[in-house]
Design a protein around this motif. Sequence first.
Motif, PDB file in Angstrom:
ATOM      1  N   SER A  65      -5.389   9.727   2.312  1.00  0.00           N
ATOM      2  CA  SER A  65      -5.718   8.239   2.782  1.00  0.00           C
ATOM      3  C   SER A  65      -5.482   8.575   4.344  1.00  0.00           C
ATOM      4  O   SER A  65      -6.143   7.969   5.265  1.00  0.00           O
ATOM      5  CB  SER A  65      -4.540   7.417   2.262  1.00  0.00           C
ATOM      6  OG  SER A  65      -3.296   7.778   2.442  1.00  0.00           O
ATOM      7  N   THR A 117     -10.743   6.913  -3.367  1.00  0.00           N
ATOM      8  CA  THR A 117     -10.858   7.242  -4.872  1.00  0.00           C
ATOM      9  C   THR A 117     -11.835   8.161  -5.536  1.00  0.00           C
ATOM     10  O   THR A 117     -11.736   8.792  -6.332  1.00  0.00           O
ATOM     11  CB  THR A 117     -10.698   6.025  -5.796  1.00  0.00           C
ATOM     12  OG1 THR A 117     -11.877   4.928  -5.308  1.00  0.00           O
ATOM     13  CG2 THR A 117      -9.469   4.995  -5.489  1.00  0.00           C
ATOM     14  N   ASN A 129     -12.589   1.797   2.259  1.00  0.00           N
ATOM     15  CA  ASN A 129     -11.249   2.570   2.538  1.00  0.00           C
ATOM     16  C   ASN A 129     -11.000   3.064   1.112  1.00  0.00           C
ATOM     17  O   ASN A 129     -10.681   4.316   0.928  1.00  0.00           O
ATOM     18  CB  ASN A 129     -10.249   2.051   3.163  1.00  0.00           C
ATOM     19  CG  ASN A 129     -10.542   1.963   4.686  1.00  0.00           C
ATOM     20  OD1 ASN A 129     -11.150   3.146   5.197  1.00  0.00           O
ATOM     21  ND2 ASN A 129      -9.809   1.013   5.635  1.00  0.00           N
ATOM     22  N   GLY A 130     -10.951   2.075   0.289  1.00  0.00           N
ATOM     23  CA  GLY A 130     -10.219   2.376  -0.964  1.00  0.00           C
ATOM     24  C   GLY A 130     -11.277   3.055  -1.941  1.00  0.00           C
ATOM     25  O   GLY A 130     -10.972   4.064  -2.711  1.00  0.00           O
ATOM     26  N   ASP A 156      -2.765   3.346   5.813  1.00  0.00           N
ATOM     27  CA  ASP A 156      -3.768   2.631   6.419  1.00  0.00           C
ATOM     28  C   ASP A 156      -3.582   2.813   7.921  1.00  0.00           C
ATOM     29  O   ASP A 156      -3.226   1.836   8.417  1.00  0.00           O
ATOM     30  CB  ASP A 156      -4.151   1.247   5.917  1.00  0.00           C
ATOM     31  CG  ASP A 156      -5.701   0.814   5.976  1.00  0.00           C
ATOM     32  OD1 ASP A 156      -6.392   1.509   7.235  1.00  0.00           O
ATOM     33  OD2 ASP A 156      -6.147  -0.085   5.644  1.00  0.00           O
ATOM     34  N   LEU A 163       0.922  -1.126   0.022  1.00  0.00           N
ATOM     35  CA  LEU A 163       0.268  -0.018  -0.161  1.00  0.00           C
ATOM     36  C   LEU A 163       0.839   1.067   0.086  1.00  0.00           C
ATOM     37  O   LEU A 163       0.592   2.239  -0.776  1.00  0.00           O
ATOM     38  CB  LEU A 163      -0.830  -0.022   1.144  1.00  0.00           C
ATOM     39  CG  LEU A 163      -1.857   1.345   1.306  1.00  0.00           C
ATOM     40  CD1 LEU A 163      -2.687   1.068   0.311  1.00  0.00           C
ATOM     41  CD2 LEU A 163      -2.564   1.065   2.791  1.00  0.00           C
ATOM     42  N   LYS A 187      -5.948   0.842  -6.247  1.00  0.00           N
ATOM     43  CA  LYS A 187      -5.902   1.108  -5.028  1.00  0.00           C
ATOM     44  C   LYS A 187      -6.799   0.547  -3.971  1.00  0.00           C
ATOM     45  O   LYS A 187      -6.757   0.273  -3.059  1.00  0.00           O
ATOM     46  CB  LYS A 187      -6.067   2.794  -5.035  1.00  0.00           C
ATOM     47  CG  LYS A 187      -4.960   3.521  -5.516  1.00  0.00           C
ATOM     48  CD  LYS A 187      -4.981   4.917  -4.949  1.00  0.00           C
ATOM     49  CE  LYS A 187      -3.499   5.687  -5.612  1.00  0.00           C
ATOM     50  NZ  LYS A 187      -3.571   6.922  -5.475  1.00  0.00           N
ATOM     51  N   ILE A 188      -8.081   0.271  -4.608  1.00  0.00           N
ATOM     52  CA  ILE A 188      -9.101  -0.462  -3.868  1.00  0.00           C
ATOM     53  C   ILE A 188      -8.541  -1.763  -3.428  1.00  0.00           C
ATOM     54  O   ILE A 188      -8.578  -2.309  -2.455  1.00  0.00           O
ATOM     55  CB  ILE A 188     -10.137  -0.641  -4.630  1.00  0.00           C
ATOM     56  CG1 ILE A 188     -10.893   0.714  -4.784  1.00  0.00           C
ATOM     57  CG2 ILE A 188     -11.217  -1.622  -4.197  1.00  0.00           C
ATOM     58  CD1 ILE A 188     -12.522   0.748  -5.517  1.00  0.00           C
ATOM     59  N   TYR A 230      -6.215  -1.974  -0.553  1.00  0.00           N
ATOM     60  CA  TYR A 230      -6.596  -1.841   0.776  1.00  0.00           C
ATOM     61  C   TYR A 230      -7.373  -2.940   1.102  1.00  0.00           C
ATOM     62  O   TYR A 230      -7.568  -3.368   2.121  1.00  0.00           O
ATOM     63  CB  TYR A 230      -7.797  -0.506   0.538  1.00  0.00           C
ATOM     64  CG  TYR A 230      -7.064   0.759   1.096  1.00  0.00           C
ATOM     65  CD1 TYR A 230      -6.743   1.267   2.136  1.00  0.00           C
ATOM     66  CD2 TYR A 230      -6.737   1.607  -0.049  1.00  0.00           C
ATOM     67  CE1 TYR A 230      -6.246   2.332   2.435  1.00  0.00           C
ATOM     68  CE2 TYR A 230      -6.225   2.996   0.370  1.00  0.00           C
ATOM     69  CZ  TYR A 230      -5.793   3.165   1.494  1.00  0.00           C
ATOM     70  OH  TYR A 230      -5.242   4.355   1.669  1.00  0.00           O
ATOM     71  N   GLU A 252      -0.205   5.302  -0.429  1.00  0.00           N
ATOM     72  CA  GLU A 252      -1.178   5.439   0.492  1.00  0.00           C
ATOM     73  C   GLU A 252      -0.804   4.845   1.913  1.00  0.00           C
ATOM     74  O   GLU A 252       0.196   4.183   1.967  1.00  0.00           O
ATOM     75  CB  GLU A 252      -2.547   4.865  -0.117  1.00  0.00           C
ATOM     76  CG  GLU A 252      -3.033   5.406  -1.569  1.00  0.00           C
ATOM     77  CD  GLU A 252      -3.111   6.862  -1.593  1.00  0.00           C
ATOM     78  OE1 GLU A 252      -3.262   7.288  -0.351  1.00  0.00           O
ATOM     79  OE2 GLU A 252      -3.426   7.298  -2.602  1.00  0.00           O
TER      80      GLU A 252
END
Length: 355
Positions: A144, A138, A133-134, A90, A83, A247-248, A251, A88
Motif C-alpha cells: 500500500s 488488491t 486505491n483499494g 494511505d 485502515l 480493503k476497498i 480506502y 494498510e
Amino acid sequence: MSPAGTGASTTLADAASGDERLLRRSPLHRLMGRPELGSVVGAVAVFVFFACVAEPFLRASSLSTVLYASSTIGIMAVPVALLMIGGEFDLSAGVMVVSSALISSMFSYQMTANTWVGVGVSLLVTLAIGFFNGFLLTRTKLPSFIITLGTFFMLTGLNLGFTKLISGTVSTKTIADMEGFDSARAVFASHLTLGGVDIQITILWWLVLVAVATWILLRTRVGNWIFAVGGGDDAARAVGVPVVKTKIGLYMGVALAAWISGQHLLFSYDAIQSGDGVGNEFLYIIAAVVGGCLMTGGYGSAIGSAVGAFIFGMTSKGIVYAQWNPDWFKFFLGAMLLLATLLNAWVRKRAEEKA
C-alpha cells in the motif's frame, strides 16, 4: 457467537489470533490490553503539563480552539486508524482532502451551478479515488505504501495542473456569492455557541465519526473482518472473510472523510490553494499510532485515534499559549510518536504476559 454475529469458524480463528474483543480476561487485564490506554495516559500528562506552563490554556475559548485543531486532524485519523488496523496505509490522504475541495469549487464555478452540485460531484470523484486505491492494491498485491505514494504524486500534480489550467493561478476563484454556499457552509463550516463559547461543527463531525467507527469495530461483522485482514490476508480468507471488499471499503472510508474535510476547508475560506495538504497524511498516521494502532496491523481503536488527535491539538496550541517558538512543534510531534510507539508496545507486551 461473537458480538458481531459471525460464524463459529470466524470466532475461533479470531480468538486464536488474539483478537482482544473475544478473549476472556479479568477487568484489569482487559484494561491493560486496550489499545488506547497508553494514549489516554499521555493525553492526561500533556494536558496537565500545558495547564501548568501556559495560563491561557485552561480558558474555555482556548479549549474550544484546541478541540477545533484536534477535530481537523481527528476526522481523517479515524478512517486512517481503521485502515491501519486492516494492515494498510494511505499516503494520499492529505492531498485527497485538497482534491475534494478543488473539485467542488471548480465544478461549481465553471458550471455556474448550485454549490451543492459541486459538493455531490466531489463526493463521487473522491470515493472513486478511494476505490481506485483499494482496487489497485488488491489486484496488484503491491504494498500500500507504493500504491498510495503513486496516488499522492498523481493527485499533487493534478491539483496544481488543473487549477492553473482552469483558473490561471494556483488558487481557485471564490464561490462565496454562489447559490447554495450559505447552506453548505452551515453543514460543513459553521459553529455553535454554547455558554458563550464557539464550538466548530467539525468537532461534531469528528465525534460522530468516532462513534460510528467504534460501533463498526466492536459491534459488527465488518469489525471482525477489519481485525482479521490486519492479522493476515491468507488466514482471513481461510475463514471466509471478503478481503478484497473489506480493503476497498476501508480506502473508500478514508476518501469519505477526505471529502468531509475538503468541504470544510472550502466553505471556511471560500477559495482553495492547490498546493495545500502535502504532508498532512503523516499527521493522520501519527494520531493513529499515538492512539494505539500498530504499524503491523490487527490492533488499534477509533477512540485511540481520537485521543491521539486530541494530543496533537493540545500540543500545537499549547506551544502557542506558552509563547514558545513554534519551530519546535515538529520536534515534539516526532518525540510523541516515538514515545507513544514504545509505550503502546510495552502495554501490549504486559497485557499478553498476564493473559
